[in-house]
Design an enzyme around this catalytic site. Structure first.
Site, PDB file in Angstrom:
ATOM      1  CE1 TYR A 123      48.058  35.667  40.369  1.00 32.05           C
ATOM      2  CE2 TYR A 123      50.258  34.887  40.823  1.00 32.05           C
ATOM      3  CZ  TYR A 123      49.351  35.920  40.751  1.00 32.05           C
ATOM      4  OH  TYR A 123      49.740  37.187  41.049  1.00 32.05           O
ATOM      5  CE  LYS A 170      36.402  46.062  38.387  1.00 29.07           C
ATOM      6  NZ  LYS A 170      36.191  47.393  38.941  1.00 29.07           N
ATOM      7  CG  ASP A 203      37.438  49.009  41.352  1.00 25.96           C
ATOM      8  OD1 ASP A 203      36.841  48.292  42.184  1.00 25.96           O
ATOM      9  OD2 ASP A 203      36.898  49.415  40.309  1.00 25.96           O
TER      10      ASP A 203
END
Ligand code: NAI
Length: 331
Positions: A123, A170, A203
């Site tokens: 962002y 992640k 995930d």
């Protein structure tokens, strides 16, 4: 009397703002609104979708209630929301997701609090067209921002009697960036031995959230995962219409729903104002108007529990105005 900046936004923003303000006024909240417009129409008139006057107003009042603002996709100006959060350094995005009695969902024991880092990651908006067929975006993770969001999450957990904080990443793929994020959450976790600290890949988290959401308590995430997982969790407890949020910094706080400006239902008097009302309730607590907050919350929950006057997203037929009037009746 407390002065609060009110940003009515666009799309369904003005409709739900009108409802929330009416309810707060009926509850006799001691608030004077400093109304500040922002968004596409403002950009046409004033040259910027987020003129300095809006930021100055929030800096002055230190607290704002904000409805959603549309961001053009793939072109046009930078998100007003991202700009506002960055310029006021509202580094923590707090999004509680809890079942509300009367709203039927697949699970009835969800009580998750999302703590999303609000100032960096993808962002940061640093993108570059490499050539006609390729573009790149830079993911920024810093030690400073990661430490302070982790600290915020653990402090929140302690103050609100929470048991576990999961750090989400992640880091198996983004070894440097998400790896740094995890190093920071581990460092902070050591200072809070009373809170259980766990790590999970984003995930795997998504899969487990839709199977066993009751396993999760407080989640702390970098910006992008936080954004996506917030909507997922909103879906677990009844959808975007009831998902509240707050953007909190050292010097100011902006309370706003998780949802966007819903252009598909704009102007139809069918938007659900609950997310904005819940955000306003948290805002009332933030400015120490706790008794008013409790009364509005009770009236809102009573109307939802009764189930006779619900908006369409919750399976009812009521308009925004009818829902709002029903809440006022219970105040
Ligand atoms: P959205 O949240 O506006 O809408 C997604 C779906 O949920 C739509 O079908 C919509 O009708 C429904 N929905 C959302 N809020 C609702 C409510 N209160 N009552 C009933 N139904 C509701 O997401 P979308 O379509 O991806 O984004 C629309 C615009 O909003 C975009 O320009 C986006 O950038 C902006 N946006 C602004 C945010 C903010 O101001 N904080 C946050 C998210 C998106």
């Amino acid at each position: 009397m407390q002065t609060v900046t009110l940003i009515p936004g666009d799309g369904i923003g003005p409709e739900i703002t009108e409802a929330a303000v009416k309810i707060l006024e009926a509850a006799n909240a001691q608030i004077e609104w400093d109304i500040q417009t922002a968004g596409a129409e403002v950009a046409e008139k004033e040259g910027s979708p987020l003129p300095d006057r809006v930021i100055e107003s929030v800096k002055r009042n230190r607290v704002a209630l904000k409805a959603p603002v549309t961001t053009p996709i793939g072109k046009g100006f930078r998100s007003v929301n991202v700009q506002l959060r960055k310029s006021l350094d509202l580094y923590a995005n707090l999004r509680p997701c809890k079942n509300i009695e009367g709203i039927k969902t697949r699970f009835d024991n969800v009580d998750i609090v999302i703590v999303r880092e609000n100032t960096e990651d993808l962002y940061a908006g640093i993108e570059r067209q490499i050539d006609k067929d390729s573009a790149e975006s830079i993911k920024i993770i810093t030690r400073k921002a990661s430490l302070r969001i982790a600290e915020f999450a653990f402090e929140y957990a302690v103050k609100n009697n929470r048991k576990t904080v999961h750090a989400v990443s992640k880091a198996n793929i983004c070894k440097l960036t998400d790896g740094l994020f995890l190093n920071c959450t581990r460092e902070i976790a050591e200072k809070y031995p009373e809170i259980e600290y766990k790590e999970i890949l984003v995930d795997n988290l998504c899969m487990q959230l839709v199977q066993n959401p009751e396993k999760f308590d407080v989640l702390v995430l970098p910006n992008l995962y936080g954004d996506i997982v917030s909507d997922l969790c909103a879906g677990l407890v009844g959808g975007l219409g009831i998902a509240q949020g707050a953007n909190i910094g050292e010097n100011a706080a902006v309370f706003e729903p998780v949802h966007g400006s819903a252009p598909d239902i704009k102007g139809q008097n069918r938007a659900n104002p609950t997310a904005l009302i819940l955000s306003a309730i948290e805002m009332l607590r933030y400015i120490n108007q706790n008794e008013t907050a409790a009364r509005v919350e009770k009236a809102l929950y009573t109307v939802i529990k009764e189930g006779k006057c619900l908006t369409q997203d919750l399976g009812g037929e009521a308009t925004t105005n009818e829902f709002c009037e029903e809440i006022i009746k219970f105040l």
